[in-house]
Design a protein around this motif. Structure first.
Motif, PDB file in Angstrom:
ATOM      1  N   GLU A 248       0.854  -1.195   0.000  1.00 39.85           N
ATOM      2  CA  GLU A 248       0.000   0.000   0.000  1.00 39.85           C
ATOM      3  C   GLU A 248       0.888   1.243   0.000  1.00 39.85           C
ATOM      4  O   GLU A 248       2.086   1.150   0.297  1.00 39.85           O
ATOM      5  CB  GLU A 248      -0.928  -0.009   1.223  1.00 39.85           C
ATOM      6  CG  GLU A 248      -0.196  -0.063   2.553  1.00 39.85           C
ATOM      7  CD  GLU A 248      -1.119  -0.429   3.710  1.00 39.85           C
ATOM      8  OE1 GLU A 248      -1.526   0.507   4.434  1.00 39.85           O
ATOM      9  OE2 GLU A 248      -1.421  -1.626   3.883  1.00 39.85           O
ATOM     10  N   ALA A 250       2.757   4.355   1.339  1.00 40.82           N
ATOM     11  CA  ALA A 250       3.177   4.768   2.686  1.00 40.82           C
ATOM     12  C   ALA A 250       2.790   6.229   2.901  1.00 40.82           C
ATOM     13  O   ALA A 250       2.680   6.998   1.945  1.00 40.82           O
ATOM     14  CB  ALA A 250       4.683   4.584   2.840  1.00 40.82           C
ATOM     15  N   GLU A 251       2.592   6.610   4.152  1.00 39.53           N
ATOM     16  CA  GLU A 251       2.126   7.973   4.457  1.00 39.53           C
ATOM     17  C   GLU A 251       3.087   9.033   3.960  1.00 39.53           C
ATOM     18  O   GLU A 251       2.673  10.086   3.481  1.00 39.53           O
ATOM     19  CB  GLU A 251       1.918   8.123   5.972  1.00 39.53           C
ATOM     20  CG  GLU A 251       0.626   7.482   6.458  1.00 39.53           C
ATOM     21  CD  GLU A 251       0.452   7.618   7.946  1.00 39.53           C
ATOM     22  OE1 GLU A 251       1.090   8.527   8.545  1.00 39.53           O
ATOM     23  OE2 GLU A 251      -0.307   6.823   8.522  1.00 39.53           O
ATOM     24  N   ARG A 252       4.398   8.760   4.045  1.00 40.99           N
ATOM     25  CA  ARG A 252       5.382   9.790   3.657  1.00 40.99           C
ATOM     26  C   ARG A 252       5.989   9.498   2.293  1.00 40.99           C
ATOM     27  O   ARG A 252       7.142   9.824   2.029  1.00 40.99           O
ATOM     28  CB  ARG A 252       6.488   9.857   4.705  1.00 40.99           C
ATOM     29  CG  ARG A 252       5.987  10.296   6.065  1.00 40.99           C
ATOM     30  CD  ARG A 252       7.130  10.448   7.035  1.00 40.99           C
ATOM     31  NE  ARG A 252       6.663  10.796   8.367  1.00 40.99           N
ATOM     32  CZ  ARG A 252       7.455  10.904   9.423  1.00 40.99           C
ATOM     33  NH1 ARG A 252       8.749  10.663   9.296  1.00 40.99           N
ATOM     34  NH2 ARG A 252       6.970  11.234  10.603  1.00 40.99           N
ATOM     35  N   ASN A 270       9.112  -0.172   5.006  1.00 41.38           N
ATOM     36  CA  ASN A 270       8.911   0.988   4.141  1.00 41.38           C
ATOM     37  C   ASN A 270       9.985   0.979   3.068  1.00 41.38           C
ATOM     38  O   ASN A 270      11.159   0.739   3.368  1.00 41.38           O
ATOM     39  CB  ASN A 270       8.999   2.290   4.956  1.00 41.38           C
ATOM     40  CG  ASN A 270       7.753   2.504   5.783  1.00 41.38           C
ATOM     41  OD1 ASN A 270       6.661   2.660   5.251  1.00 41.38           O
ATOM     42  ND2 ASN A 270       7.913   2.481   7.105  1.00 41.38           N
TER      43      ASN A 270
END
Length: 477
Positions: A248, A250-252, A270
């Motif tokens: 999926e 990653a937030e950053r 990550n």
């Protein structure tokens, strides 16, 4: 004698432009030939896997990668080297400037052949003499299936998310990335995983290799595979017994990867890029070979006899589509067999016998050939084993090598090699000496003492292994 033909009927139809393309030479000038090939990789390159996305570009990247990794080894020898940087664009230009040029020239040359029609669309059999190629239907008296293999697809949630596609790679796309990923996760534990891990770790990526089983290179001799796993883990992070479950965003930025182990414990990574190299599958299914009555085995490989003939007398096959080795040198040898048998149907030749060597260009490289120790043990075959470390010869001292070795498995009665392997610098070249001994039936004593070995070459480690094996055989009598 050439057959009369319409524009849609051919004497021979060859499917695949890798080793299959090497069949047609001036001896086929009196025959009408269709060469069908959709192409490989992102740009559907002509010329097959090895040239465009396989052996050749990867080895052209391994050489600079090995140079980039040299400072660490040099320090042990008292030499202070440092890497100022890697120009990925220049490396890619050197590699693909050559391979893309060969691909384009090869296609132009084939299209200029008066008796060859090149068709560049996806194909599938309709029946045993008919092939659908794009919107066109062609027929042929004989077919050669040389359609190769493709990267194995992995089932994991999010892997096929189009928004993530630019960060998810196979062996067909990873070498053309625009910039070196800072972090790279490699999923797989075979030859490709080891080689790409070496390339990207050496060029400067932080590589994590994650494999679902408990060791890398499961198909080769266990002792050599264990050493290769140990040395890979000194070069980049290696995680075993973990299976990819989801991908999926990653937030950053980048990707968040989830893996699970056999006890369902979850691990998260990550990464900036993901490389999936979990093996290859033969392309016979994409051609619907079953509609032509061509038999395949349980793994989907087209079944051939020793003459490379399929279950249909007029249909031949060669290379990855039918051979479990998945090796270019095997495909080339089989192409020569098919070529001869098309030209001389009354005097067919058989493909060369084993042994088939495999070279692996990691850090360090490996060559294996013949039986593994596990297979001999399982079969109850009697054998003598020798493991000869590099540091038992002068050039091994020069390299300050403490991990490399030659391994021999010998029949004590005949003194012939049953299997062999080398892991260490120059392993493919040193191992080829053992391939020669096996192929020509030279016993270990004759191979060792029947020639001069130039002192103090690294090949003396092979000589000493052969001498030790001869002595062990003597002792086993």
């Amino acid at each position: 004698m050439a057959h009369a033909h319409t524009e849609d009927h051919f004497d021979i139809c060859i499917i695949g432009s890798g080793s299959g393309n090497s069949i047609v030479d001036e001896r086929f000038d009196d025959r009408s030939i269709a060469l069908v090939d959709r192409g490989v990789g992102e740009d559907l390159w002509f010329g097959g896997t090895c040239l465009n996305v396989g052996c050749i570009p990867t080895k052209m990247m391994v050489v600079p990668a090995t140079m980039a990794a040299a400072p660490e080894h040099a320090r042990r020898l008292g030499v202070d080297l440092h890497l100022d940087g890697v120009d990925l664009g220049a490396l890619q230009q050197r590699v693909f400037g050559r391979t893309d040029g060969i691909s384009r020239a090869g296609l132009a040359w084939r299209e200029s052949n008066r008796n060859v029609t090149v068709l560049r669309e996806a194909a599938a059999f309709v029946d045993e003499h008919t092939l659908q190629v794009g919107h066109r239907t062609i027929t042929a008296d004989q077919f050669v299936i040389a359609a190769g293999s493709r990267p194995r697809a992995l089932a994991a949630a999010g892997l096929d998310d189009p928004d993530l596609a630019g960060m998810i790679h196979t062996s067909e796309t990873i070498l053309r990335v625009r910039q070196l990923p800072d972090r790279l996760v490699v999923v797989g534990g075979g030859v490709e995983a080891i080689e790409f891990g070496h390339i990207f770790a050496s060029l400067g990526s932080r590589v994590t290799l994650v494999n679902r089983s408990d060791r890398l290179l499961r198909r080769i001799d266990g002792e050599i595979a264990a050493r290769a796993t140990q040395l890979a883990a000194e070069h980049f992070a290696v995680r075993l017994n973990q299976r990819l479950s989801s991908v999926e965003p990653a937030e950053r930025g980048g990707l968040l990867l989830r893996f699970v182990d056999p006890s369902d414990t979850e691990y998260r990574y990550n990464t900036d890029a993901l490389l999936v190299v979990t093996g290859r599958v033969p392309n016979g299914d994409q051609l619907a070979v079953d509609r032509a009555g061509v038999d395949v085995d349980e793994a989907g490989f087209v079944v051939v006899d020793e003459h490379q003939r399929t279950s249909r007398e007029h249909i031949w096959a060669l290379g990855d589509v039918c051979d479990h080795h998945l090796l270019k040198h095997v495909a080339n040898a089989q192409a020569r067999v098919v070529q001869h048998n098309l030209l001389h149907p009354d005097e067919p030749i058989a493909r060369p016998a084993e042994p088939v060597p495999q070279a692996i260009f990691g850090q360090p490289p490996v060559l294996t050939v013949g039986a593994t120790e596990e297979a001999l043990r399982e079969a109850g075959t009697e054998y003598v084993k020798v493991v000869q470390p590099y540091d038992t010869v002068a050039y091994g001292w020069a390299l300050d090598d403490r991990t490399s070795f030659v391994k021999l498995l010998v029949d004590p009665a005949t003194r012939l090699l049953l299997g062999a392997g080398v892991i260490g610098p120059e392993a493919p070249e040193l191992g080829q000496l053992l391939v020669a001994a096996m192929s020509f039936g030279i016993d270990v004593g004759t191979m060792a003492r029947g020639q001069y070995w130039a002192h103090p070459e690294l090949a003396e480690v092979v000589e000493n292994a052969l001498l030790a094996a001869a002595a062990e055989c003597e002792g086993a009598r």
